[in-house]
Every structure is written in structure tokens, then in C-alpha cells.
Design an enzyme around this catalytic site. Structure first.
Site, short mmCIF file in Angstrom:
data_model
loop_
_atom_site.label_atom_id
_atom_site.label_comp_id
_atom_site.label_asym_id
_atom_site.label_seq_id
_atom_site.Cartn_x
_atom_site.Cartn_y
_atom_site.Cartn_z
N GLY A 1 0.83 -1.21 0.00
CA GLY A 1 0.00 0.00 0.00
C GLY A 1 0.85 1.24 0.00
CG ASN A 2 -0.34 4.50 -1.78
OD1 ASN A 2 -1.08 5.33 -1.28
ND2 ASN A 2 -0.71 3.75 -2.83
NE ARG A 3 3.58 8.56 4.83
CZ ARG A 3 4.28 9.69 4.86
NH1 ARG A 3 5.34 9.82 4.09
NH2 ARG A 3 3.90 10.69 5.63
CB SER A 4 -2.82 7.96 -0.86
OG SER A 4 -3.97 8.72 -1.14
CB ALA B 1 -1.70 7.04 -4.27
#
Ligand code: C5P
Length: 413
Positions: free
Chosen positions: A215-218, A288
Site C-alpha cells: 500500500g501507500n500513504r495516501s 495513488a
């Protein structure tokens, strides 16, 4: 909005719990800053549970992040309720011997105070002089109300009711943004009437096994702000939301002009956006999207006992590229680029190259870093169109950036 609620030491602090609850329920990010005295009336646990954020009274916590100043500088609105005679006096004198005092000195956001004290203290020349000073500086004073006081007396000094405080505070924000000509609340502006917009937001999560994902920090804040701005200005917005932080969808959920569809992975987002785009005038890809996913998701949890593992990753579909390929006549496609860059020139150049590679009509480029871009309520972006020119720049709240995006889209169309 990022709201700081300061609480000083008066029995009316229990009513402020309702102020915080109302703001959180309306999707605002609320940070409570009590004085030491306030905690004698309502404790830290209550404030943390209601605001869903840690609470401190100390200027010495998180010194590395300069937290004592950060709360004030990040705030879109500061409310002090109850505001005791003592806290009002400190505010008038600019005293900052606690976190609340520092926060108030560090902010340029509207400050709204709800005084609460005994009538004798309210009537005292010192308090009246302090109130006059604060009013002169632009502080909004709501109340006090006239009525029975805690000690059995009656007279002016009661803190006004929570809903009145919230209404006065939101009105103060509106007033400031209107005065500044800032494009924050454009309820009156219907320049996107009839436009059909698709907006993606948040970060996709690509499963690895039943418990893990890439995942990512969006946080989804910027994309949701884009959808809300469009709908406020008259568009019908279809928001395709991947993973977003708690509370971020609130404004969109309550908006009659927005429909929300959830998508977990890049593949799901691709299907949802593609279908919605077939009937849209504008598509904004603010999500994102993970660039890679695991081709074979394990059905069982991968265990440490299995030893070192190697993940084979494959590229996810480039949704934007697909949209550009299948673009409807007259459709405007907007991409986002989150870039790390050492200089403004490097940021712009990266943006120009990405705009061309993606073939979008407009690319919103924002700088990201450990402390920038993701999760924050503020953003700074530049907009690059097909001429490779920076056609607009915006900074401030994510809503302000969203409005600048729609201004640029309107000019393009
Ligand atoms: O290449 P990069 O990931 O930086 O591009 C960002 C832009 O492309 C964003 O608008 C994002 O929503 C979109 N994107 C996409 N499909 C992907 C990856 C990114 O549409 N697989």
C-alpha cells in the site's frame, strides 16, 4: 478542516465535548488542547476518545516535530471553549506559557472564543478591556449567554450552547475566506453546473496474502476535496474511493451531488473508473494507484518459518493511459503526480515529462516527502497543460488546491 479546540478550566468544559463531537462527525480533523486546569473538569481520556487524536497540554512533547507551533500553523480554525477570564487575559496579553497559548500565537486562522465565567468576573473592567482588545484583533466572541450560573446566581457568564459555538466558528471561517477572496467555500459559485466528473481518490492496496498488502500513504484527502469542490460548484461527481483515512469521506458522503463507489485494488479501480468515465466530461485521477501487484496472491498466511521469501511483482494496469486511449470526444483527463524533488525546477521538469508520457490534458504536480503531501491537510501543487507550461500554482488547504484544479480545467475547456 483542521480544527484546534482549546479548552480552559471551567465547568462548561463538559459542554465542549459536544462541540468536538459535532466537528468530528462532520468530517473535520479536530485536535483538543486543554489547559492543565481544564483537565480537572474533563480528562484526557474523554478528549482523546471524542477527537480520535492524542491530547497533550505540554509544549515539550514531540519537540522534534515542533508540535507546539505545528498545531497553530496547521489550523484552519481555532476555538477556545470555555474561555475563562484567565485564558482571555492571557490571550489579550499574548502570554504563551502553555500549549494553548502557543497555539493561539502561532495561528493565522480565525479564532473563536466562547467565554464562560461568573457574571462579576465577566463585568470586571479588566475582562471587558481584554475582550475589547481581542475583538479589535479580529477574535470572534460568541456569548456569554445570560442565565443561571453554576453557583446558583444568574446573569451573563454562561457558555453558549455547543451548536451555537460550532455555527459561529464555521461562520468565522466563511467570513475569512470570503474576505480573502480565497476559493474555499464556493457554495454560491455554480460554474461547473451540469458537468459530469469522475474523481478517484485514496491509495490502492494490493493483497499479498489474507493479512498483508502493498500500500501507500495516501490519505485520500486531496481526491475527496476535488470531488467535493466539483459538486459544490454544480457538477455531478462520481467518486471512486480506494483506501482513505478515517473520517475523510465524511463531506463527500453527505453531499447530494456526489456518488461514492469503493475500489480496493488497482484492478478494481481500473474497472470502476473505466465504466464511469464512459459517461464523464472530466476524469481526475487523484488516486495513488499501486504500480505493482503480486500476481499470485497466497490463500494462506505466509509464515516466518517458511524462511526468506521473494515477492515477484508485476506492473498494474496504467489506468490513466487506458483512459487517454479511450477518451470520449471533448473529455478532459487530469492526472496527478506526487514527486520528490530537490528544487522547484526539478519538480517542474519531472511534471512536464510525466504530462507528456501520460498524454493527459492537465497534470497536477505536488511535492511529497516524509513530512509533505501525504496525510497532511495542506498541499502545494502546480498544474501543467499540453503546452508544457505551468498554467497555475496553488497552495493552502487541499480544498484550495482542488478549486485551483477546477479553475484550470474550466480554462482548458
Ligand atoms: O506514474 P505515476 O504513478 O506517478 O502517475 C501518477 C498518475 O497516474 C496519477 O494520476 C495516478 O492516479 C495515475 N496512475 C494510474 N494507474 C497506475 C498508476 C498511476 O492511473 N497504475
Amino acid at each position: 478542516m483542521f480544527v484546534v479546540v482549546g479548552v480552559s478550566g471551567g465547568i462548561a468544559a463538559y459542554k465542549t465535548v459536544q462541540v468536538v463531537r459535532a466537528l468530528v462527525t462532520n468530517g473535520h480533523e479536530v485536535h483538543v488542547v486543554p489547559t492543565e486546569d481544564a483537565l480537572r473538569f474533563v480528562g484526557t481520556a474523554t478528549w482523546e476518545a471524542i477527537s480520535r487524536h492524542p491530547v497533550t497540554t505540554s509544549v515539550h512533547d514531540d519537540v522534534a516535530e515542533v508540535r507546539h507551533v505545528a498545531l497553530g500553523t496547521q489550523a484552519d480554525l481555532v476555538i477556545v471553549a470555555p474561555a475563562t477570564a484567565n485564558t482571555l487575559a492571557k490571550m489579550a496579553a499574548g502570554i504563551s506559557d502553555n500549549l494553548l497559548g502557543v497555539t493561539i500565537l502561532a495561528t493565522t486562522a480565525p479564532v473563536v472564543v466562547a467565554p464562560a465565567m461568573h457574571t462579576a468576573m465577566w463585568d470586571h473592567a479588566a475582562t471587558q478591556a481584554n475582550i475589547a482588545t481581542l475583538r479589535e484583533r479580529g477574535v470572534h466572541v460568541v456569548g456569554p449567554a445570560d442565565g443561571p450560573l453554576t453557583g446558583g446566581d444568574s446573569g451573563p457568564g454562561r457558555m453558549v450552547e455547543p451548536d451555537e459555538i460550532v455555527a459561529a466558528a464555521l461562520a468565522a471561517v466563511d467570513e475569512q475566506t470570503t474576505d480573502a477572496g480565497a476559493p474555499h467555500d464556493r457554495d454560491d459559485l455554480r460554474d461547473l453546473d451540469g458537468l459530469r466528473a469522475v474523481v478517484s481518490a485514496g491509495g490502492t492496496r494490493e493483497p499479498i496474502d489474507p493479512v498483508r498488502y502493498l500500500g501507500n500513504r495516501s490519505s485520500g484527502r486531496q481526491g475527496v476535496a476535488v470531488a467535493v469542490a466539483a459538486a459544490d460548484r454544480g457538477a455531478r461527481a462520481h467518486l471512486v474511493a480506494a483506501h482513505v483515512d478515517d473520517g475523510v469521506l465524511g463531506d463527500a458522503e453527505r453531499h447530494p451531488g456526489i456518488t461514492i463507489e469503493r475500489a480496493g485494488t488497482a484492478a478494481e479501480l481500473d474497472t470502476a473508473v473505466r465504466a464511469a468515465a464512459s459517461e464523464a466530461d472530466v476524469v481526475v485521477m487523484a488516486a495513488a494507484v499501486a504500480d505493482f501487484s503480486v500476481p499470485e496472491v497466497s490463500d494462506v498466511k505466509i509464515r516466518k518459518e517458511d524462511g526468506t521469501i521473494t515477492l515477484d511483482l508485476v506492473e498494474t494496469p496504467d489506468i490513466l493511459a487506458g483512459l487517454v486511449e479511450r477518451r470520449r470526444p471533448g473529455q478532459t483527463i487530469v492526472g496527478f503526480a506526487a514527486e520528490t524533488a530537490d528544487s522547484d525546477d526539478e519538480l517542474r521538469e519531472r511534471g512536464v515529462r510525466k504530462r507528456a508520457r501520460k498524454g493527459v490534458d492537465l497534470l497536477t504536480v505536488n511535492r511529497v516527502g516524509w513530512q509533505q503531501g501525504f496525510e497532511a491537510t495542506e498541499n502545494a501543487a502546480l498544474f501543467i497543460d499540453g503546452t508544457d507550461e505551468v498554467v497555475a500554482e496553488a497552495s493552502g488547504s487541499k480544498r484550495a488546491v482542488a478549486d485551483a484544479l477546477w479553475d484550470a480545467v474550466r480554462r482548458l475547456r
